[in-house]
Design a protein around this motif. Structure first.
Motif, short mmCIF file in Angstrom:
data_model
loop_
_atom_site.label_atom_id
_atom_site.label_comp_id
_atom_site.label_asym_id
_atom_site.label_seq_id
_atom_site.Cartn_x
_atom_site.Cartn_y
_atom_site.Cartn_z
N THR A 4 0.83 -1.20 0.00
CA THR A 4 0.00 0.00 0.00
C THR A 4 0.87 1.25 0.00
OG1 THR A 4 -1.70 -1.20 1.21
CG2 THR A 4 -1.88 1.20 1.18
N GLY A 75 -6.26 4.42 2.75
CA GLY A 75 -5.44 3.29 2.30
C GLY A 75 -4.52 2.77 3.39
N LEU A 76 -3.84 3.67 4.07
CA LEU A 76 -2.92 3.25 5.11
C LEU A 76 -3.65 2.69 6.33
CD1 LEU A 76 -0.27 6.09 4.81
CD2 LEU A 76 -0.14 3.76 3.92
N CYS A 78 -6.59 1.13 6.23
CA CYS A 78 -7.06 -0.19 5.81
C CYS A 78 -5.92 -1.20 5.87
CB CYS A 78 -7.67 -0.11 4.41
SG CYS A 78 -8.32 -1.68 3.81
N ALA A 79 -4.74 -0.79 5.41
CA ALA A 79 -3.59 -1.69 5.44
C ALA A 79 -3.19 -2.05 6.86
CB ALA A 79 -2.40 -1.06 4.71
N GLY A 84 -3.70 -5.87 4.40
CA GLY A 84 -2.72 -5.19 3.57
C GLY A 84 -2.91 -5.43 2.09
N ALA A 87 -6.01 -3.59 0.89
CA ALA A 87 -5.72 -2.16 0.86
C ALA A 87 -4.87 -1.80 -0.35
CB ALA A 87 -5.02 -1.73 2.14
N ALA A 88 -3.89 -2.62 -0.66
CA ALA A 88 -3.03 -2.35 -1.82
C ALA A 88 -3.84 -2.43 -3.12
CB ALA A 88 -1.87 -3.34 -1.86
N SER A 91 -6.13 0.60 -3.26
CA SER A 91 -5.32 1.79 -3.50
C SER A 91 -4.86 1.87 -4.95
CB SER A 91 -4.09 1.81 -2.58
OG SER A 91 -4.49 1.94 -1.24
#
Length: 130
Positions: A4, A75-76, A78-79, A84, A87-88, A91
């Motif tokens: 992410t 995003g961060l 969620c990661a 992770g 999220a990546a 993102s």
């Protein structure tokens, strides 16, 4: 979290380089760059509005900057707290949609707002970021 962060860093770099270069190029091409004082610029553009090409490029850059805090925090977060990999992926989808949005917006000189097709990128990006 690392994927992410890599997606976010890639978006920030490409957004900064592509948008900044596009703004500079549009300002030079339309002679909207500030040479002299702001009073000189007002004399060249009595309406106070930039040429359409410069306006669209500036608006695309501004909109990217307005959307960026939600992207980074969401995003961060969620990661860190959810997943992770998810999220990546989200993102990356958001970054691609936002880059397409900016590209379409910048190339829409002479096109009415309702004919630009920006909703194809805006609406999915909102869903991804929420």
């Amino acid at each position: 979290m690392a994927p992410t962060v890599a997606v976010a860093a890639g978006f920030l770099v490409t957004c900064g380089v592509c948008n900044a270069m596009a703004v500079g190029t549009a300002k030079l091409r339309t002679n909207y760059h500030v040479a002299g004082t702001y009073g000189d610029l007002a004399k060249r553009e009595p309406s106070g509005n930039p040429p359409e090409e410069a306006y669209l490029v500036l608006r695309a850059q501004t909109n990217q900057l307005e959307q960026m805090p939600a992207f980074l925090v969401g995003g961060l977060s969620c990661a860190a707290f959810v997943d992770g990999a998810a999220a990546a992926a989200l993102s990356l989808a958001w970054a691609i949609l936002r880059r397409r949005y900016a590209a379409v917006y910048r190339r829409s000189v002479g096109v009415p707002l309702d004919k630009m097709g920006l909703e194809k990128y805006t609406v999915p990006a909102y869903f991804v970021s929420n």
